[in-house]
Design an enzyme around this catalytic site. Structure first.
Site, short mmCIF file in Angstrom:
data_model
loop_
_atom_site.label_atom_id
_atom_site.label_comp_id
_atom_site.label_asym_id
_atom_site.label_seq_id
_atom_site.Cartn_x
_atom_site.Cartn_y
_atom_site.Cartn_z
CE1 TYR A 109 -0.62 3.57 9.49
CE2 TYR A 109 0.24 2.80 7.67
CZ TYR A 109 -0.78 2.99 8.47
OH TYR A 109 -1.85 1.82 8.49
N PRO B 140 -3.31 0.26 19.07
CG PRO B 140 -5.29 -1.27 18.55
CD PRO B 140 -4.41 -0.40 19.65
CG HIS C 295 -1.96 -0.87 1.04
ND1 HIS C 295 -3.10 -0.68 2.01
CD2 HIS C 295 -2.45 -1.93 0.09
CE1 HIS C 295 -4.34 -1.31 1.51
NE2 HIS C 295 -3.61 -2.46 0.57
CE1 TYR D 100 -4.81 3.86 9.00
CE2 TYR D 100 -5.18 3.76 11.43
CZ TYR D 100 -4.46 3.19 9.98
OH TYR D 100 -3.48 2.55 10.34
CE LYS E 169 4.90 3.13 13.14
NZ LYS E 169 4.48 2.56 11.92
P1 RFL Z 1 2.82 -12.15 21.57
O1 RFL Z 1 2.23 -12.17 20.10
O2 RFL Z 1 2.05 -12.00 22.43
O3 RFL Z 1 3.44 -13.54 21.82
C1 RFL Z 1 3.98 -14.07 23.13
C2 RFL Z 1 3.77 -15.41 23.15
O4 RFL Z 1 4.45 -15.85 24.45
C3 RFL Z 1 3.45 -16.83 25.03
N1 RFL Z 1 3.72 -17.09 26.38
C4 RFL Z 1 4.47 -17.76 27.00
N2 RFL Z 1 5.37 -18.72 26.84
C5 RFL Z 1 5.78 -19.49 27.84
N3 RFL Z 1 5.67 -19.12 28.99
C6 RFL Z 1 5.06 -18.24 29.43
N4 RFL Z 1 4.88 -18.20 30.81
C7 RFL Z 1 4.32 -17.46 28.60
N5 RFL Z 1 3.62 -16.51 28.61
C8 RFL Z 1 3.22 -16.05 27.53
C9 RFL Z 1 2.09 -16.38 24.56
O5 RFL Z 1 1.27 -17.83 24.66
C10 RFL Z 1 2.34 -16.09 23.15
O6 RFL Z 1 2.56 -17.15 21.97
O7 RFL Z 1 3.87 -11.14 21.70
P2 RFL Z 1 5.27 -10.80 20.37
O8 RFL Z 1 5.46 -11.94 19.80
O9 RFL Z 1 5.94 -9.80 21.27
O10 RFL Z 1 4.44 -10.07 19.19
C11 RFL Z 1 3.68 -8.87 19.61
C12 RFL Z 1 2.46 -8.87 18.73
O11 RFL Z 1 1.75 -10.02 18.64
C13 RFL Z 1 1.68 -7.96 19.15
O12 RFL Z 1 2.20 -6.60 19.29
C14 RFL Z 1 0.52 -7.05 17.98
O13 RFL Z 1 -0.30 -8.21 17.96
C15 RFL Z 1 -0.38 -6.05 18.89
N6 RFL Z 1 -1.71 -6.04 18.63
C16 RFL Z 1 -1.81 -5.27 17.39
N7 RFL Z 1 -0.98 -4.68 16.85
C17 RFL Z 1 -1.25 -3.97 15.76
O14 RFL Z 1 -0.37 -3.29 14.96
N8 RFL Z 1 -2.41 -3.99 15.15
C18 RFL Z 1 -3.51 -4.72 15.54
O15 RFL Z 1 -4.57 -4.60 14.95
C19 RFL Z 1 -3.11 -5.36 16.74
N9 RFL Z 1 -4.27 -6.33 17.30
C20 RFL Z 1 -2.78 -6.94 19.22
C21 RFL Z 1 -4.12 -6.73 18.75
C22 RFL Z 1 -2.60 -7.47 20.22
C23 RFL Z 1 -3.63 -8.00 20.86
N10 RFL Z 1 -3.37 -8.79 22.29
C24 RFL Z 1 -2.16 -8.78 22.91
C25 RFL Z 1 -4.32 -9.14 23.30
C26 RFL Z 1 -5.16 -7.39 19.07
C27 RFL Z 1 -4.78 -8.04 20.44
C28 RFL Z 1 -6.23 -8.97 20.92
C1 PHB Z 2 -5.33 -4.36 11.19
O1 PHB Z 2 -5.49 -4.56 9.98
O2 PHB Z 2 -5.82 -5.25 11.83
C2 PHB Z 2 -4.81 -2.93 11.49
C3 PHB Z 2 -4.44 -2.06 10.51
C4 PHB Z 2 -4.05 -0.73 10.84
C5 PHB Z 2 -3.93 -0.55 12.20
C6 PHB Z 2 -4.36 -1.56 13.08
C7 PHB Z 2 -4.96 -2.83 12.84
O3 PHB Z 2 -3.53 0.56 12.68
#
Ligand code: RFL
Ligand code: PHB
Length: 404
Positions: free
Chosen positions: A387, A295, A75, A203, A299
């Site tokens: 961004y 989110p 994009h 957005y 980032k």
């Molecule tokens: P993760 O993906 O949370 O992975 C951590 C892993 O560690 C495991 N774990 C353990 N393993 C062993 N022993 C323990 N005691 C443990 N405790 C936990 C967990 O099961 C898991 O598999 O962290 P990581 O790798 O740092 O990655 C970061 C990203 O996942 C995160 O920053 C993003 O997904 C954040 N986030 C979003 N970011 C965006 O940029 N856009 C989004 O739309 C977005 N949606 C989200 C999200 C995070 C969410 N969380 C944390 C609840 C939506 C949700 C619901």
């Molecule tokens: C998503 O596609 O999940 C998404 C995209 C942009 C954002 C947050 C989430 O800023």
């Protein structure tokens, strides 16, 4: 008790842990991953969707970009809808050609897990009672796995275990400082197999609150609504979700929106959170274990990737060049980039969401700021360069021999 010796014990098999594992594998550095959930659970979690150019470059360096190159959607711009009117921010022309790529975190995770399986690397999924100890002297990880007790003896522990993980929680209180801001609303997300309403992300800042139109592919859409924290997913039927989304959109998008049955629906709270430092003896924190962003700036996943770029580089320098410089600089280097992404995510969140507590004056000031950003080249450039992702160096992995 089964004793396993390795160089790096990675706790957590999210994108941070998996990417570190892949980069260490490429650099010939022995490691294991310990994850408390099942591989299926990890591979099916629906989260982020936007990759910065640098994250794409890092996945290429890690050799896991085949599907990303084939299926990712580059994009070159985003739309911001305010006062019922869309404004395009041309990311590429404002950042010397940089882009972002729409490619789900689920896909990144699957690609990394597949590469790991292919290389027959050791992972302990569904590990119970994971504990990290002695990381100021001789690090150990203990856990229960398939009916047996395990102890991993290693040089370093990489705490990639997310916000609720055990690594950050194991650091003595007097060695750690945390900074936090909790927002008074959440995002209700819906995934549906319908074509996206537009080619680019929209957005939406509206009187009824923030909304985001995103996507995973040409046939799968991801939409979000700002909702009060008191709301529950059960309060939101698909019908109610689509109606509310339509109300927040402009007439053209409202007309074009294709609705359908949701295949995932969840509410995520919004939080800004930073841990200082990110290294404690031989324990390093990376990704969500160390910091959380709301989110809005897309980032979270990208910050996890940049931490891993710094950490893998530091470990490669340690094992291949005998230098501790990267390890010693890890925390400071990460935190410089982390705080900039925190600022950007906080700023986007403030600018685009409706806060119950904001006065009419605050609201007018925010509208003026948004109007300024969208009509000024300098303003748009500030948004665009954050961004698409602030740059960092990626260490080449060519010609590295396995470390004995
Ligand atoms: P993760 O993906 O949370 O992975 C951590 C892993 O560690 C495991 N774990 C353990 N393993 C062993 N022993 C323990 N005691 C443990 N405790 C936990 C967990 O099961 C898991 O598999 O962290 P990581 O790798 O740092 O990655 C970061 C990203 O996942 C995160 O920053 C993003 O997904 C954040 N986030 C979003 N970011 C965006 O940029 N856009 C989004 O739309 C977005 N949606 C989200 C999200 C995070 C969410 N969380 C944390 C609840 C939506 C949700 C619901
Ligand atoms: C998503 O596609 O999940 C998404 C995209 C942009 C954002 C947050 C989430 O800023």
């Amino acid at each position: 008790m089964e004793i396993v010796k390795t160089k790096v014990a990675i706790i957590g098999s999210g994108p941070a842990g998996l990417l570190l594992g892949q980069l260490l594998y490429k650099a010939g550095i022995h490691h294991v991953i310990i994850e408390q959930r099942s591989a299926e659970y990890v591979a099916s979690r629906i989260r982020a969707g936007i990759l910065e150019q640098v994250s794409v470059d890092l996945l290429e360096q890690a050799g896991v970009d085949q599907n990303l190159k084939a299926k990712g959607l580059p994009h070159s711009g985003i739309e911001i809808l305010t006062n019922g009117k869309k404004h395009r921010v041309d990311l590429s022309s404002l950042t010397e050609g940089k882009q972002v790529t729409v490619y789900g975190q689920t896909e990144v995770t699957k690609d990394l897990m597949q590469a790991r399986e292919h290389a027959e690397l050791t992972s302990f999924y569904e590990a119970e009672q994971v504990q990290v100890d002695d990381f100021y002297s001789k690090p150990k990880v203990t856990f229960h796995y398939h009916g047996k007790d395990y102890q991993i003896e290693c040089d370093f522990i990489a705490g990639c275990d997310g916000y609720h993980g055990v690594c950050r929680a194991s650091v003595p209180e007097d060695k750690i400082k945390t900074f936090e801001k909790v927002y008074p609303f959440g995002w209700l997300g819906v995934l549906a197999d319908v074509p996206p309403v537009a080619d680019e992300l929209i957005y939406v800042q509206s009187e009824r609150g923030f909304a985001l139109c995103s996507m995973r592919s040409e046939t799968r859409s991801r939409y979000y609504l700002q909702v009060p924290l008191t709301d529950h997913v059960e309060d939101w039927s698909d019908e109610r979700f689509w109606e509310e989304l339509k109300r927040r959109l402009d007439p053209e998008s409202r007309e074009k929106l294709v609705t359908g049955v949701s295949i995932e629906k969840s509410i995520a709270p919004l939080r800004s959170f930073v841990t200082e430092p990110m290294r404690f003896g031989q324990l390093f924190l990376a990704g969500d274990a160390a910091h959380i962003v709301p989110p809005t700036g897309a980032k979270g996943l990208n910050l996890a990737a940049s931490d891993i770029a710094y950490l893998s580089s530091a470990l490669i320098e340690y094992y291949h060049e005998g230098s501790e410089q990267g390890i010693n600089e890890y925390s400071e280097k990460c935190l410089q980039r982390v705080w900039k992404a925190e600022r950007f995510s906080w700023w986007m969140t403030h600018l685009l969401h409706r806060f119950e507590t904001e006065s009419e004056f605050d609201h007018k000031i925010k509208q003026a700021e948004l109007s300024y950003i969208l009509t000024s080249q300098a303003g748009q450039t500030t948004l665009a360069e954050n961004y698409v992702g602030l740059p960092y160096e990626i260490r080449p992995l060519n010609n590295l021999q396995p470390v004995g």
